[in-house]
Motif scaffolding. Sequence first.
Motif, PDB file in Angstrom:
ATOM      1  N   LEU A   1      38.156  24.657 -24.470  1.00 35.60           N
ATOM      2  CA  LEU A   1      38.303  25.278 -25.744  1.00 35.60           C
ATOM      3  C   LEU A   1      36.763  25.941 -26.132  1.00 35.60           C
ATOM      4  N   PHE A   2      35.718  25.695 -25.582  1.00 37.15           N
ATOM      5  CA  PHE A   2      34.680  26.162 -25.780  1.00 37.15           C
ATOM      6  C   PHE A   2      34.533  27.738 -25.465  1.00 37.15           C
TER       7      PHE A   2
ATOM      8  N   TYR B   1      37.143  29.665 -26.406  1.00 36.53           N
ATOM      9  CA  TYR B   1      37.612  30.387 -27.598  1.00 36.53           C
ATOM     10  C   TYR B   1      36.764  30.040 -28.665  1.00 36.53           C
ATOM     11  N   LYS B   2      36.478  28.963 -29.034  1.00 35.77           N
ATOM     12  CA  LYS B   2      35.722  28.479 -30.375  1.00 35.77           C
ATOM     13  C   LYS B   2      34.073  28.203 -30.236  1.00 35.77           C
ATOM     14  N   ASP B   3      33.616  28.441 -28.944  1.00 33.86           N
ATOM     15  CA  ASP B   3      32.099  28.205 -28.780  1.00 33.86           C
ATOM     16  C   ASP B   3      31.678  27.122 -29.362  1.00 33.86           C
ATOM     17  N   GLY B   4      30.614  26.914 -30.045  1.00 34.03           N
ATOM     18  CA  GLY B   4      30.181  25.694 -30.608  1.00 34.03           C
ATOM     19  C   GLY B   4      31.131  24.957 -31.539  1.00 34.03           C
ATOM     20  N   GLY B   5      32.045  25.835 -32.224  1.00 29.67           N
ATOM     21  CA  GLY B   5      33.124  24.985 -33.161  1.00 29.67           C
ATOM     22  C   GLY B   5      33.959  24.305 -32.418  1.00 29.67           C
ATOM     23  N   ALA B   6      34.168  24.420 -30.951  1.00 29.05           N
ATOM     24  CA  ALA B   6      35.076  23.394 -30.329  1.00 29.05           C
ATOM     25  C   ALA B   6      34.629  21.997 -30.812  1.00 29.05           C
ATOM     26  N   GLU B   7      33.630  21.592 -30.788  1.00 23.78           N
ATOM     27  CA  GLU B   7      33.430  20.231 -31.029  1.00 23.78           C
ATOM     28  C   GLU B   7      34.166  19.693 -32.246  1.00 23.78           C
ATOM     29  N   GLY B   8      34.215  20.635 -33.221  1.00 23.50           N
ATOM     30  CA  GLY B   8      35.202  20.123 -34.679  1.00 23.50           C
ATOM     31  C   GLY B   8      36.513  19.970 -34.336  1.00 23.50           C
ATOM     32  N   TYR B   9      37.042  20.300 -33.277  1.00 28.18           N
ATOM     33  CA  TYR B   9      38.379  19.975 -32.900  1.00 28.18           C
ATOM     34  C   TYR B   9      38.225  18.692 -32.021  1.00 28.18           C
ATOM     35  N   LEU B  10      37.401  18.608 -31.226  1.00 23.09           N
ATOM     36  CA  LEU B  10      37.500  17.637 -30.125  1.00 23.09           C
ATOM     37  C   LEU B  10      37.260  16.150 -31.100  1.00 23.09           C
ATOM     38  N   ILE B  11      36.465  16.280 -32.089  1.00 20.16           N
ATOM     39  CA  ILE B  11      36.447  14.863 -32.628  1.00 20.16           C
ATOM     40  C   ILE B  11      37.718  14.539 -33.527  1.00 20.16           C
ATOM     41  N   TYR B  12      38.616  15.273 -33.630  1.00 21.69           N
ATOM     42  CA  TYR B  12      39.691  15.041 -33.976  1.00 21.69           C
ATOM     43  C   TYR B  12      41.015  14.752 -33.082  1.00 21.69           C
ATOM     44  N   GLY B  13      40.548  14.494 -31.586  1.00 22.30           N
ATOM     45  CA  GLY B  13      41.369  14.298 -30.534  1.00 22.30           C
ATOM     46  C   GLY B  13      42.171  15.272 -29.950  1.00 22.30           C
ATOM     47  N   PHE B  14      41.584  16.695 -30.164  1.00 25.49           N
ATOM     48  CA  PHE B  14      42.299  17.923 -29.948  1.00 25.49           C
ATOM     49  C   PHE B  14      42.778  17.647 -28.411  1.00 25.49           C
ATOM     50  N   ALA B  15      43.968  17.850 -28.167  1.00 25.00           N
ATOM     51  CA  ALA B  15      44.644  17.712 -26.677  1.00 25.00           C
ATOM     52  C   ALA B  15      44.799  19.186 -26.283  1.00 25.00           C
ATOM     53  N   HIS B  16      45.294  20.321 -26.810  1.00 25.98           N
ATOM     54  CA  HIS B  16      45.453  21.646 -26.487  1.00 25.98           C
ATOM     55  C   HIS B  16      46.029  22.658 -27.461  1.00 25.98           C
TER      56      HIS B  16
ATOM     57  N   LEU C   1      28.722  29.706  -6.116  1.00 31.62           N
ATOM     58  CA  LEU C   1      28.691  28.842  -6.848  1.00 31.62           C
ATOM     59  C   LEU C   1      28.355  28.923  -8.300  1.00 31.62           C
ATOM     60  N   ARG C   2      27.560  29.810  -8.524  1.00 31.05           N
ATOM     61  CA  ARG C   2      26.794  30.070  -9.730  1.00 31.05           C
ATOM     62  C   ARG C   2      27.980  30.758 -10.662  1.00 31.05           C
ATOM     63  N   CYS C   3      28.975  31.503 -10.079  1.00 29.66           N
ATOM     64  CA  CYS C   3      29.998  31.981 -10.684  1.00 29.66           C
ATOM     65  C   CYS C   3      30.793  30.820 -11.361  1.00 29.66           C
ATOM     66  N   LEU C   4      31.139  29.654 -10.414  1.00 24.78           N
ATOM     67  CA  LEU C   4      31.894  28.532 -10.809  1.00 24.78           C
ATOM     68  C   LEU C   4      30.875  27.739 -11.982  1.00 24.78           C
ATOM     69  N   THR C   5      29.753  27.879 -11.916  1.00 18.41           N
ATOM     70  CA  THR C   5      29.169  27.054 -13.027  1.00 18.41           C
ATOM     71  C   THR C   5      29.397  27.886 -14.269  1.00 18.41           C
ATOM     72  N   TYR C   6      29.441  29.254 -14.305  1.00 18.48           N
ATOM     73  CA  TYR C   6      29.718  30.053 -15.338  1.00 18.48           C
ATOM     74  C   TYR C   6      31.031  29.422 -15.943  1.00 18.48           C
ATOM     75  N   ALA C   7      31.845  29.206 -15.066  1.00 14.94           N
ATOM     76  CA  ALA C   7      33.280  28.875 -15.694  1.00 14.94           C
ATOM     77  C   ALA C   7      33.324  27.362 -15.932  1.00 14.94           C
ATOM     78  N   ASP C   8      33.048  26.547 -15.246  1.00 18.30           N
ATOM     79  CA  ASP C   8      33.107  24.861 -15.276  1.00 18.30           C
ATOM     80  C   ASP C   8      32.125  24.513 -16.081  1.00 18.30           C
ATOM     81  N   GLY C   9      30.675  25.164 -16.121  1.00 22.75           N
ATOM     82  CA  GLY C   9      29.585  24.790 -16.867  1.00 22.75           C
ATOM     83  C   GLY C   9      29.569  25.058 -18.252  1.00 22.75           C
ATOM     84  N   TYR C  10      29.739  26.693 -18.213  1.00 29.01           N
ATOM     85  CA  TYR C  10      29.281  27.149 -19.677  1.00 29.01           C
ATOM     86  C   TYR C  10      30.656  27.451 -20.062  1.00 29.01           C
ATOM     87  N   ARG C  11      31.546  27.714 -19.691  1.00 27.71           N
ATOM     88  CA  ARG C  11      33.020  27.728 -20.293  1.00 27.71           C
ATOM     89  C   ARG C  11      33.182  29.166 -20.213  1.00 27.71           C
ATOM     90  N   GLN C  12      32.546  29.934 -19.616  1.00 20.68           N
ATOM     91  CA  GLN C  12      32.760  31.357 -19.476  1.00 20.68           C
ATOM     92  C   GLN C  12      33.584  31.993 -18.498  1.00 20.68           C
TER      93      GLN C  12
END
Lengths: 279, 390
Positions: A45-46, A48-63, B331-342
């Motif tokens: 979700l991050f 799409y919502k960046d840092g705002g995702a946390e605001g969803y996760l605390i309400y049990g966001f599933a998908h 692996l850095r590409c994978l970190t972008y996806a898994d770690g930084y959600r990009q």
Amino acid sequence: MKAVRLLPLILLLAAMAQAQDYLNCKFAPGWEQSGSRRQYTADNLFEYKDGGAEGYLIYGFAHMRGIDCKLGGDTLSIDVSEMGDADLAYGMFSANRDPGLPIAKIGMGGQIQRQSALFAKGKYFVELVDVAASADSDHTAEMKAFAAGIEQRIEGRSTAPEALQWFPQQDLTSTRLVPESVLGLRELKRGYVASYKQGQAFIVQEASPESAAEVLKKLRGRFDGASSAQVGDEAFQAKTQYLGGICIFRKGRTLAGYTNLPEPQGAASLAAQLAARIP
Amino acid sequence: MKQKTSCRDFLSAGMMIPVAGMSSKLGLWQPSGESASSAGSSPVKLDYRTLGRTGLKVTTMGFGCMITSDPSVITRAADLGINYFDTARGYQHGNNERMVAAALGARRKQVVLSTKSAAPDKDALLKELETSLRELNTDYVDIWYLHAKGSPAEVRDDMIEAQQLAKKQGKIRFAGVSTHGGQQQLLPWMAQKGVFDVVLAGYNFSMDSSMDQALQAAAKSGMGVVAMKVMAGGFRGPKPGDPVQDKLKQKGALLAALKWVINKPYVTTTIPSITDMDQLDEDMQSMSQPFSSSDNKLLAEHLEQIRPLYCRMCGKCDGACQKGLPVADMLRCLTYADGYRQFALARERFLELPPEKVAVRCGDCAECTVKCPHGVQVPERMARAQELFA
């Protein structure tokens, strides 16, 4: 024989198709789908919502499933999030609604504005945002049409959580579900908070009267100078630095009370009224 | 059995540190008239740093307000001396800004207040700024961030113009950019651009050393560095039942993660999300306790769990692949996806590789010749990268 074996799969696919039918750009005339559908889980979700995702996760966001619709220069984003349960979906709505506007009867509750709409139904939280409209355009009618079309296709509860009815209605300004640490106190894990012209009330339900009694004891230990009060099964009142005059009581497995009042005596008086409304 | 100090020993010891001045009972729940810091046996220790060229003195532990459950927690933090508070226009459709305003009240001018806007152009940004000022009940914000930018291309000139205009008008004091991903590209660009005073970046102990260098360079250029996602949420999102997250939630682990970031001299302040009074108390200890070897051990244990996934970019695998694949880059590409959600950025970087490298499938090799000295499961991770991006 083969068709019989495939029947459950066909039914499942049909059910899935119906469940996703709420993502439709045809609920208002002229709108067309733009791009493909989007889908996010708690893992991404991050994106799409960046840092705002946390605001969803605390309400049990599933998908979340979403779609963009276009009409001329306007783009309407529809996002439907599945939350942990219906109460949490209502909580998500109550956290995001404009407290200065009335709640409309859409699902468990909603708000329609000129370029946006929010509502919760069942365990779903729905957001409509006109992302490319000019500031002056009024799309209230389209928002209503989309909200109604989506609401009809979402299954689940259409009534607000029962506990909200227990709050006295006089001078009530807003209610919300807090998913954790009600009043900023870790002991009060999840519950409802009602804001009034003066002060606020809360209701938290524990699993049993025993666990509620244990929590009340811990809470009382937090407040220097707390004294017993005659409310519910047991209660205390205190004057505090950050929550003002408070009175917290237990009735069965329910913990509730009033805070942010000038004096604890006033909180106790209001708490008694609240206790009388709790079954 | 005795000679080794265990994490548990350390944590127990940590809990006995006399911080009565900020304890929930003595500090918070006094009758009106007694200040939190005067009530206990020892005052809360506050640690300050200068926020780059802004010259603002901020506490090394700030306050991320986004998921705070009650304004009283923010009010108490301000009373305890925390002086950096962060919100955003978009949080809870604006309700968060309202809550922060109510919580700070008359304390507003004694603290550094930041908000953000993700509006798409100059006019929309300036309109959102007006809304933020109204909702925050203030004439100005100290730092105004362009929200969640992932690459230099996303920070357009008209957005910078909006920040400069708002500065001239006195509606903001300083301009910043917040970034959750693409930081390795964005930070050097920001440093060179010279028009930004502050960067708000995701940073935590689970990230590779390239982030250290990028932030060091940002600080050296004069920008103030504010760290978010300091509890490693930026590497893996919170997921109920996830053993890694469960471990991080154990007593003391989150504090260790916060101390790790504060221990970096190029980080000016941090904005952990704080939901309640107890967490505020725990996080406050990050300013009075140094990052210790026990903290290091605790975090190392955590890293051990993500070791199979986590590339430190040490370069030891350079040239080791029999098919000539640039293992660390992939692996850095994978970190972008898994770690930084990009994911989009990850795929873009992956597809920048030469076509003959993109076409390789690790599953075709009988045995992998790459052995990671840090324990990363290279064949599995490379196969995942190929599956996701190729």
